[in-house]
Motif scaffolding. Sequence first.
Motif, short mmCIF file in Angstrom:
data_model
loop_
_atom_site.label_atom_id
_atom_site.label_comp_id
_atom_site.label_asym_id
_atom_site.label_seq_id
_atom_site.Cartn_x
_atom_site.Cartn_y
_atom_site.Cartn_z
N ARG A 1 7.01 11.34 -15.37
CA ARG A 1 5.65 10.97 -15.75
C ARG A 1 4.69 11.85 -14.97
O ARG A 1 4.79 11.96 -13.75
N ILE A 2 3.75 12.46 -15.70
CA ILE A 2 2.83 13.43 -15.11
C ILE A 2 1.40 12.98 -15.35
O ILE A 2 1.06 12.53 -16.46
N TRP A 3 0.57 13.09 -14.31
CA TRP A 3 -0.87 12.81 -14.42
C TRP A 3 -1.64 14.14 -14.31
O TRP A 3 -1.37 14.95 -13.41
N THR A 4 -2.58 14.34 -15.21
CA THR A 4 -3.41 15.53 -15.19
C THR A 4 -4.83 15.15 -15.61
O THR A 4 -5.10 13.99 -15.98
N ASP A 5 -5.73 16.08 -15.53
CA ASP A 5 -7.10 15.82 -15.97
C ASP A 5 -7.10 15.47 -17.45
O ASP A 5 -6.31 16.00 -18.25
N ALA A 6 -8.01 14.59 -17.83
CA ALA A 6 -8.06 14.14 -19.22
C ALA A 6 -8.24 15.31 -20.18
O ALA A 6 -7.68 15.32 -21.29
N SER A 7 -8.99 16.32 -19.75
CA SER A 7 -9.26 17.45 -20.63
C SER A 7 -8.05 18.36 -20.81
O SER A 7 -8.04 19.20 -21.71
N ARG A 8 -7.06 18.20 -19.99
CA ARG A 8 -5.91 19.11 -20.03
C ARG A 8 -4.63 18.42 -20.49
O ARG A 8 -3.56 19.03 -20.48
N VAL A 9 -4.74 17.15 -20.85
CA VAL A 9 -3.55 16.41 -21.25
C VAL A 9 -2.86 17.06 -22.44
O VAL A 9 -1.64 17.25 -22.47
N ALA A 10 -3.65 17.41 -23.46
CA ALA A 10 -3.06 17.97 -24.67
C ALA A 10 -2.37 19.29 -24.38
O ALA A 10 -1.25 19.56 -24.89
N ASP A 11 -3.00 20.14 -23.55
CA ASP A 11 -2.41 21.43 -23.26
C ASP A 11 -1.10 21.28 -22.49
O ASP A 11 -0.09 21.93 -22.82
N VAL A 12 -1.11 20.44 -21.45
CA VAL A 12 0.11 20.24 -20.65
C VAL A 12 1.20 19.63 -21.51
O VAL A 12 2.37 20.05 -21.45
N ARG A 13 0.83 18.67 -22.35
CA ARG A 13 1.83 18.04 -23.20
C ARG A 13 2.43 19.04 -24.18
O ARG A 13 3.64 19.04 -24.43
N ALA A 14 1.57 19.90 -24.73
CA ALA A 14 2.07 20.88 -25.69
C ALA A 14 3.06 21.84 -25.04
O ALA A 14 4.12 22.14 -25.60
#
Length: 995
Positions: free
Chosen positions: A950-963
């Motif tokens: 499970r990874i936490w990142t900035d809300a604005s970067r969630v989609a990029d990290v997930r992709a």
Amino acid sequence: MTEAPGGTSPRTEVLALLLEPLGVDAMAGQAALRRLAENVDAVALAHGCAVLPAYGSTLSWVSEAVSACVEEHELASTAANSDEARALRELARLEAVRSHLRALEGVPVDALRADLTAMAAAERLLSKALEPCRRADQEWPAEIWRSIGDIDVDSALADLNRPRATRQAAAARELVLQHSVSAAQDLRNRDLAARLERVRDFIVARKAYEAFLSARPGWWRWLGPDARSGFRSDRRDALVWALTARDTGALSGSAVELLAMDDARAVLARASATALATPPTPAASLPAPPATSSAARLASGLLAVGSRHDVGRLRALESWYAKSIAVFDRVAAAMDLRESEPTLREALDPLVGDLALPPGAVDPSRSDYRAVQAVLRAEVEDLLQQTRRTRHSEYAAESEELVGVIGRVGTLERELHDAMRPLPSVRGRLLVAVVGRTKSGKTTLRKALTRDADRSGIGLGAHRTTRKTSAFDVGPVAYLDTPGFAAKDDDFDAQHARAACHSADAVIWNYADTMRDEEAAEFRRLLLAGKPLLAVVNVKGKVNEPARLAVFAKSPDREFKTVSGHAVRIEQVARAAGAAPPVVLAVHSGAAHESLSVEDRELGDRALRASRLPELEVALSRLLAERSIPLRAVRLAEDVRGPLAAFHDRAAEELLRIGLALDVLERAKPGERTALLEAFRAAGRNARERLEAERHRARERLPEAVLGLGGEDHAQRWSDFLTELEWDGLILALEDELVLRARERGRVLRAPASASERQDDELPNIQPCPAPKIGTAAVKGAATALLSSFSAKEIPKGISKVFSKKLATSATASAAAPAAAALYATEALAGAVKAMSSELNRARQAKEEWARTATEVAEACLDDLFDWVDARLASVVEDATVQVEAQFAAQTADIDSTRERFERLGRLRSSVRSALDTIDLTLARRLLSLVGGDPAAVRRARRTPGVELRIWTDASRVADVRAHLHKHLVDVLTERIEVRPDSRSGEGDGTADDD
């Protein structure tokens, strides 16, 4: 010990350990690593590091690690299984065991399994059983009597005590003297009888002792070997040490049981020099190397390296390292300086490019994980050092609850120590397993990849040729050629293939013709295991002649037209298993192999390109870079975090129970103490009341007993009188009652130091009773008075003289007087009695005075006896009270020390949780970096149940990290990656809260 296929040599692993701060792995090979080490030395010199901080030679650390590894091999060679080897290692490093090795010779395992409380009770019981033996032994002749058991003691005593010298008494005397010493010749029969009574007591005591021992297990005889000596103190101390070490968690049960084995003790005796060895202390002027230094990294890493190499290779490693010590010391110092010298770090980082794999991926995770582990190890070592200084009292093991708590704390400490095992050494080359159905062309593909034109080993007809796994290298990759699945006769080949897949970083599935049910089952197993998988459809058209090879090179598509159907079948099996379909490539491995031996090189080149083998090699390189390297990062993280996570989860469960148990013990101790001391006082009061009753009964019977004193059997009468009172039973009864009261509350009272015993023959000093006698003057006075009476009655003088003479010789002489004087005798005798009355009164008064004096002396002696008994009763209660007070005080201290250990474990659990989060954060950033993402985007990470990461990142970067992660790595992990927005603000590297 042989090296596993695809493994690395100890030299390569040592070089990789030295260069770990650069993030290199051993897969580049020893030659490349050695060149890099020399480059590091050159860069360090170029940056002004000619005078490096003196950490001391790393050779001493390597030598110590090699010696420890050699010792591990020696210990393991004597053990029957891995558990015994672990227990032997545990014992070999415990210095206290050596002082008890000799005492533990011959001790059975049952003794080591025994409970300390039972042993303490046994000590008390055996001491009491031996006491009659000791008493019987007192006052014996200097030389012990011989053949005591041959005497019929009862009949000999009866004959020796006969009132007059008889033939039976003489025979009994001779019989006794045959078994005595010559000095006994001068003894009287009564003295011989007294000694024979002691012999009888001794025989009874010995029989009781033997009966006591015969009812116990054999190890009781080991503890108390004979009646004369009682317990062997050295063996008792050794057993107490072993059981206490087990109960307090200092040793595991399996390690303690090994002490009963002769072979294990021999190994421990030989292992003293190396097993207890510690890293050498640096000179006073040199600073000690820090926990994260290269020297410490070498020492800990070699412990893992040594387990896979035999003693000869380890010694060769030590010699090789000593020859190159100058370069290695400079490399070690440069790796340490890299953290504090930014310019040196920048100059060293580009050197990694020389070791890059064809895809350019190098995994630096190992050094990051080791840094996390080093910080945590320092805290753990501090805890274990404090624990080694913790000493529990001898009473700790008497409380079952406390023993359980201490044992659980010790178990957690051992599990924590095991969790901090050295980080596994570098794994060497990437391993790729080539698997598939029997006769699918795996060996042909292997020879094509290695450009080996030899035709041996390539199967012909229906017979398979590969029966065991073999390895071959292509650059930094080691391929494992495996036996085929779905053999008709047995599953032995499939087992070898599965083992190769398990150890491999990636798998090539060699598909041929079709996929049968048994092949599909193995294929599904690989897909669900999360292994990076490349499906290769092997086209098997005949190209074994140059003409056919030329036809294939001109029109290869005709051979590959059936590949699409095979790809559909592979996709169907993958979808049915619920897994993503693997990449499917087609290759004609036979054509690729034939192209290596054809004389027309132009034809060979065209055939090689047409076989699509180069495309397979490119796809495989991409697979290794994109998925195998990340998988290594996951495995390496699991190697570090797995034991830590197991300890953390166990501690979370155990610490709660331990805390509750400690709370119960702390609350219960004051009440238990009060209740037990009150029970002791009540028992003491009851015993003294019984004593006062006996004292009152003795005073009532004393006048009667005094009448029998003062004669020849004075001593026997007094002894009989005291024996009937049963005063001595009060002390034993009180001791037994106190022991019972203590046992009811889980306590054991040890036998107190023997107090001075009161002798039963302490007699009152009473003079013999005076006999009633009439004095001569009184008799003469009575005769004179009688003659005067006769004269007054005019009795003839001759008669009166005769009567007077008779009276002078006998008080009853009046019976011999003449009949004529009888009339006057009564009056005369009355006068004589009257004259004697004063003398008779004095005799009676003397007897009464004796009786009063004898009674006073007897009463004083009796009071002294009962006062002594009263004092002994008070002393028994006091001794028991002191013991219990000492037990409770010691156990309170034990609880306090256990509480400290418990709290330190709680703090370390938090440190372990923090280390796990740091490892997870490092892993997440490493994975994101490998797939082209920005590692700084990962703010927090944590492994959670049901979710791989499970990874936490900035809300604005969630989609990029997930992709990025889902596109490239989701099938690398066995479950899934979950990306969440981080609700925290301004916290870049914080750890996650428990969810």
